[in-house]
Each structure stands twice: as C-alpha cells, then as structure tokens.
Design a protein around this motif. Structure first.
Motif, short mmCIF file in Angstrom:
data_model
loop_
_atom_site.label_atom_id
_atom_site.label_comp_id
_atom_site.label_asym_id
_atom_site.label_seq_id
_atom_site.Cartn_x
_atom_site.Cartn_y
_atom_site.Cartn_z
N PRO A 196 42.59 39.46 18.43
CA PRO A 196 43.79 38.75 18.86
C PRO A 196 45.04 39.64 18.89
CG PRO A 196 43.38 38.28 16.56
CD PRO A 196 42.22 39.11 17.04
N CYS A 197 45.98 39.28 19.73
CA CYS A 197 47.25 40.01 19.76
C CYS A 197 48.16 39.50 18.64
CB CYS A 197 47.93 39.84 21.12
SG CYS A 197 48.62 38.19 21.40
N MET A 256 49.26 35.64 18.21
CA MET A 256 48.39 34.55 17.77
C MET A 256 48.89 34.01 16.44
SD MET A 256 45.71 33.68 15.52
CE MET A 256 45.23 35.23 14.80
N CYS A 259 47.43 30.24 20.97
CA CYS A 259 47.79 31.36 21.84
C CYS A 259 49.31 31.47 21.97
CB CYS A 259 47.18 31.17 23.22
SG CYS A 259 47.72 32.44 24.39
N GLU A 260 49.81 32.71 22.01
CA GLU A 260 51.26 32.91 22.12
C GLU A 260 51.82 32.35 23.42
OE1 GLU A 260 52.19 37.16 22.00
OE2 GLU A 260 52.40 37.14 24.17
N CYS A 297 41.38 34.66 27.06
CA CYS A 297 42.57 35.27 26.46
C CYS A 297 43.55 35.57 27.58
CB CYS A 297 42.18 36.55 25.72
SG CYS A 297 43.59 37.61 25.33
N ALA A 298 44.80 35.16 27.40
CA ALA A 298 45.80 35.33 28.46
C ALA A 298 46.01 36.81 28.80
CB ALA A 298 47.11 34.71 28.02
N LYS A 299 45.62 37.71 27.87
CA LYS A 299 45.78 39.14 28.11
C LYS A 299 44.44 39.83 28.33
CE LYS A 299 49.90 39.05 25.18
NZ LYS A 299 50.47 39.45 23.88
N CYS A 348 43.81 30.22 20.73
CA CYS A 348 43.63 31.64 21.03
C CYS A 348 42.14 31.87 21.21
CB CYS A 348 44.17 32.48 19.87
SG CYS A 348 43.60 34.20 19.91
N ALA A 349 41.77 32.57 22.28
CA ALA A 349 40.35 32.82 22.56
C ALA A 349 39.68 33.49 21.37
CB ALA A 349 40.23 33.70 23.79
S1 SF4 Z 1 47.19 34.66 21.37
FE1 SF4 Z 1 45.00 35.07 21.60
S2 SF4 Z 1 44.44 34.23 23.61
FE2 SF4 Z 1 46.67 34.35 23.54
S3 SF4 Z 1 47.15 36.32 24.47
FE3 SF4 Z 1 47.04 36.69 22.26
S4 SF4 Z 1 44.92 37.26 21.86
FE4 SF4 Z 1 44.97 36.38 23.91
#
Ligand code: SF4
Ligand code: SF4
Lengths: 215, 293
Positions: free
Chosen positions: A158-159, A162, A167-168, A150-152, A175-176
């Motif tokens: 998920p944020c 997503m 992934c955003e 996950c980028a964060k 997205c992880a």
């Molecule tokens: S979209 Fe998914 S992988 Fe990407 S930053 Fe948000 S939670 Fe993390």
C-alpha cells in the motif's frame, strides 16, 4: 465484457451536424447489457433523431459488432439503406465502431464512450477488475488484482495514503492492498507479501495489441 | 561527482541526532523567495527537502530546486515520486541529480493526481516506491534497470517514506521491509501525533537497520488542522490538538508549542526530526532548540 456509456444526445447531434439521414447500428452483446446500444436503445435513438429532424434510413443490431466479417456481411444485407444514409451512427464499443468504419466508406459517428473491461456485479452495476496488462499476477496476489483495484496500480504494497484499510483516493473504497492482506490472513495461499515484485513488462502487450493463433 | 557521503548520511551513520525541514518549490520560474527561505532555515537544520509536485500540484522541478539549493551551499534532500515519470525519466532525473552534486534522495510513490490542480492528467506509476528504491540502488552499483553499465555510478543516501500511524500496521510493515531490503537507508515518516505509535514503530523498524526521521508538522490553526484531516491522505490530527488550537488566543504560538512538545516526546524513538513548517518558518529554530536543549 466491454462497459460503455452513451454520449450525451447533444454531442451526438452535433457530430451529426449536416447529416439529413442516418443508418443506426447497435450490438446484441456488451452494449445491450450496458443498456447503451441494444435493441431498445437503438429504437429510442431513432425517436430522438426523428425529433431532431434527422431521417433514419434503417437500423441493425449486430450479433457482436466487434466481429469484423459479420459486420461486413450484415451491412451488405442492408446495402440500400446504408447507401441512402449520409452517415452511420454506431451504438457499440470502440471496437464495434471500427468494424463498421472498416466495412464502409460512409462517415461513421460514435454514439458511445467505451469505458473498461468490466465484471457485472448485478444488473446495471459494472466494476473493473482487470486492466488487460498482459502478464497476470493474480496467483501472486491472492486473486485480487492490484494493477486494477489500486488507484496507483502498485505492485509491492500500500501507499502512504492508505489508512484504516481505505484508499486515499476514496474513503468509501477499500485499499486493494488491505483487501489482499485480509484475504491472505483468512486463507493462507501460496503467495506472500514479503517477496519483491519487479516492475511490469509493458512490452508484453504491443500497442496496438495483436494476437494470431497458430494454425 | 564525489563519493563523499552527504552531511545527513554522515551524521545519521555517526549516531548523531539530525534535523531536516522542507521548502516547497515555487509555482513559477522565480525562485528568489524559495532560495531565501531555504537559506534562512539552513543554519538550523542538516538538510532541506524539496518536495516533488506536492499534493499533485504542479510546481518547478524538484531536481532544479535541489540543484539551486546545492549551489547556495544548502544541503538538499531531493524528493522524487513515481506519479509523473516513467522508469526512463526517473533514472535520468536521478543521474542528473547526482551530476549536480545532490546526494540525499527521498523516493516516494506520490499523492494521487486527483488531489492536485491537474486532475485530468494521466497518472504514470510505471514503478512503485519499492521498485524506485531498487532502481536507485542499482544505479549506485553502476548499472541501470535494464542491466546496462553506467559511465560513472552515482552515490545516493536513499530515503523512503513511512506511515507509523496508518492501520493495519502489519500491512505497512511488509512494504517497509521491502523498502529497506531494496536499499532504503533512512525512513522519513508522515507527520506523527502519537508518541505511543512512534514507540511501536521504532521497536518494529529500528532492528531492520534504517535510520528513522520522524515528521513533525507545525499547525497554524484549528481550521488548518481540520483541512489537513479532510484533505491530506494519511494524516490524522487528534481532536485534543484541534481543541487546544481552537481555545488558544495565539494559535501560531500554540502550534509551535505543540510541535515542540511532540518533538520532545518522540525524540527517544527516532534518529532525527523532519519539520514541516507550513509557512511558520520561525517554528523550525524553536523546535530544534527545544529538542536539543
Ligand atoms: S490507498 Fe491502497 S488502493 Fe489506494 S492508491 Fe494507495 S495503495 Fe492503492
Ligand atoms: S494482473 Fe490484473 S490487469 Fe493483469 S491480467 Fe491479471 S487481472 Fe488483468
């Protein structure tokens, strides 16, 4: 393995400014696999240095440059060539470079940038799967690491960015959390998405990291 | 520091329909325009959100901005993200907000650094939004994240974000349930465009007890809609709306009309509406009066 990439040659040459002679060091392990500091790259570097008018007094491709004792021993075996050089150019990861700088008082120049602990997808393709966080939660996350994927680095789902499982930060990447979710749908495991995951304990890995095995 | 609930909390808990809007804190130390815009909007709404380095673009601190509004008698919703602060900074900003009289907080993950104007910055994300909500609840109970007693507990009305149109819906629900379990009392949604999705969201979430404030964005033009689709994570403006804007001789008016229409359609599925004016502040009063009529 440690994934590394060679710095641009102009940067390397400018770090060697004022050096007329150089001793070259590579590594037979990770830097060889990444094609950043193996036998072949050391040889190419020698050619480029010569072309730039820098003499190469000798070279050595060390079996695991991160092994401090081995690096000291191997350097001693080439003592004369090392002594003849103005500086040592090291084509290994940051750990390898520091085995060298710890073993000699010569100016040590870094030829590579160290990037991440990586898996090998296929030849020449590396992916970060683990960020060495010190408390592995893979058992609770269906074997996929959100700290890394996950980028964060989010631990509880998920944020808001997503969408459609992407992934955003990169519409090409999954997205992880969508991956973890999908995997849990396919193979129910002894983990669930409902339970709250507390904040990570960053004290688990002291900085700098140290580990001493009991005798 | 008083423990009287905010007006927003009182109204939502009293089953009254609410309106909120947002003003972006300025990039620079001059807050005159920011305060003037907020004052102009305030009579139409119950609270005004101040965004936190929105889209990872550096602006003045939302804590300072919220305090300025509080001082002007405008009730703020202090937005706080996990992107730029570790757990110490998050807690101290929350306590600071409480000390300045700020009660409504909207606790968010935060857009990724790569969208913003400081792309080389280090992302923090020491906590995620669920953990941050848990931390705020702990502060209200009089202790910090390490379990130490506070000298004076704050009292917050805690909000969280939701994305009703994101897929897979089931996956987003897991996280929402955790947010509510951690102490979220209201949910502010992303800008919504599909009343059917709002209905589905309402059915799934209303039983969990949190109040829903649905997001409505005012689109100025087809170009802006396309830009948002391409650049703002999680927002999907349907082609029908883009075409409607494109064919309009007065896109601003059409944008406000579209927002009024959507707001009326989703009203049955929420407890309030959050209006993102995107520079068309006159749309806020129009939407409020059309929905309230
Ligand atoms: S979209 Fe998914 S992988 Fe990407 S930053 Fe948000 S939670 Fe993390
Ligand atoms: S949780 Fe992720 S980062 Fe931590 S040790 Fe496991 S794989 Fe590595």
């Amino acid at each position: 393995m440690i994934v590394s990439r060679q710095k641009p040659i102009e940067d390397i040459l400018s770090s060697l400014d004022g050096c007329r002679s150089v001793f070259l060091i590579g590594c037979t392990k990770c830097a060889t696999v990444c094609k950043s500091g193996g036998e072949e790259e050391v040889w190419q570097m020698q050619e480029e240095l010569l072309a730039a008018g820098i003499e190469v007094t000798g070279s050595l491709v060390i079996d695991e440059a991160c092994h401090m004792l081995r690096v000291s021993r191997d350097l001693r075996s080439k003592q004369q060539m090392v002594d003849d050089a103005d500086s040592i150019l090291v084509m290994a990861c940051g750990a390898g470079i520091q085995s060298v700088s710890a073993a000699t008082s010569k100016k040590t120049v870094a030829a590579l940038d160290s990037l991440f602990l990586g898996n090998i997808r296929r030849f020449g393709q590396f992916e970060q799967k683990c960020s060495l966080c010190g408390e592995c939660i893979l058992t609770q996350t269906a074997g996929i690491c959100p700290v890394t994927a996950c980028a964060k680095g989010l631990l509880n789902g998920p944020c808001g960015g997503m969408d459609n499982g992407r992934c955003e930060t990169d519409q090409e990447s999954p997205c992880a959390w969508a991956e973890i979710f999908e995997r849990l749908q396919k193979t129910p495991q002894s983990c669930d998405l409902e339970s709250y995951r507390p904040p990570k304990n960053h004290g688990k890995v002291p900085k700098p990291g140290k580990l001493k095995l009991p005798k | 520091m008083t423990s009287t609930p905010s007006r927003l909390q009182q109204k939502l808990e009293g089953e009254q329909f609410v309106f909120t809007t947002e003003v972006c804190p300025p990039k620079g130390a001059d807050c005159d325009t920011f305060v003037a815009v907020a004052r102009e909007l305030a009579p139409h709404v119950d609270a005004v959100n101040v965004t936190d380095n929105q889209g990872a673009h550096m602006r003045i601190s939302p804590l300072a901005a919220a305090a300025l509004l509080q001082r002007e008698g405008v009730e703020p919703v202090f937005q706080l993200t996990c992107r730029d602060r570790n757990r110490l900074a998050l807690q101290s900003d929350l306590l600071g907000a409480a000390a300045l009289g700020v009660k409504n907080v909207l606790l968010l993950t935060g857009d990724h650094i790569s969208f913003g104007d400081h792309k080389e910055a280090k992302t923090v994300f020491d906590l995620d939004s669920v953990q941050l909500i848990d931390v705020a609840s702990r502060l209200c109970r009089g202790e910090d994240l390490s379990g130490r007693k506070l000298h004076g507990a704050p009292s917050f009305f805690i909000g969280a974000a939701a994305a009703p149109e994101a897929e897979p819906f089931e996956l987003t629900l897991f996280k929402l349930r955790k947010k509510i379990a951690a102490g979220a009392q209201f949910l502010q949604t992303q800008a919504v465009f599909d009343p059917a999705a709002c209905q589905k969201f309402h059915q799934a979430v209303a039983p969990l007890g949190a109040r829903i404030i649905a997001g409505i964005i005012i689109l100025k033009s087809a170009g802006m809609a396309r830009f948002i689709n391409a650049n703002i994570p999680g927002l999907n403006i349907p082609d029908t709306i883009i075409t409607e804007l494109e064919n309009s001789p007065h896109p601003h008016t059409t944008g406000i009309d579209i927002a009024c229409r959507l707001a009326a359609e989703i009203k049955p599925y929420c407890h309030g509406i959050h209006i993102m004016p995107m520079g068309l502040e006159r749309g806020v009063a129009a939407i409020v009066s059309s929905v309230s009529a």
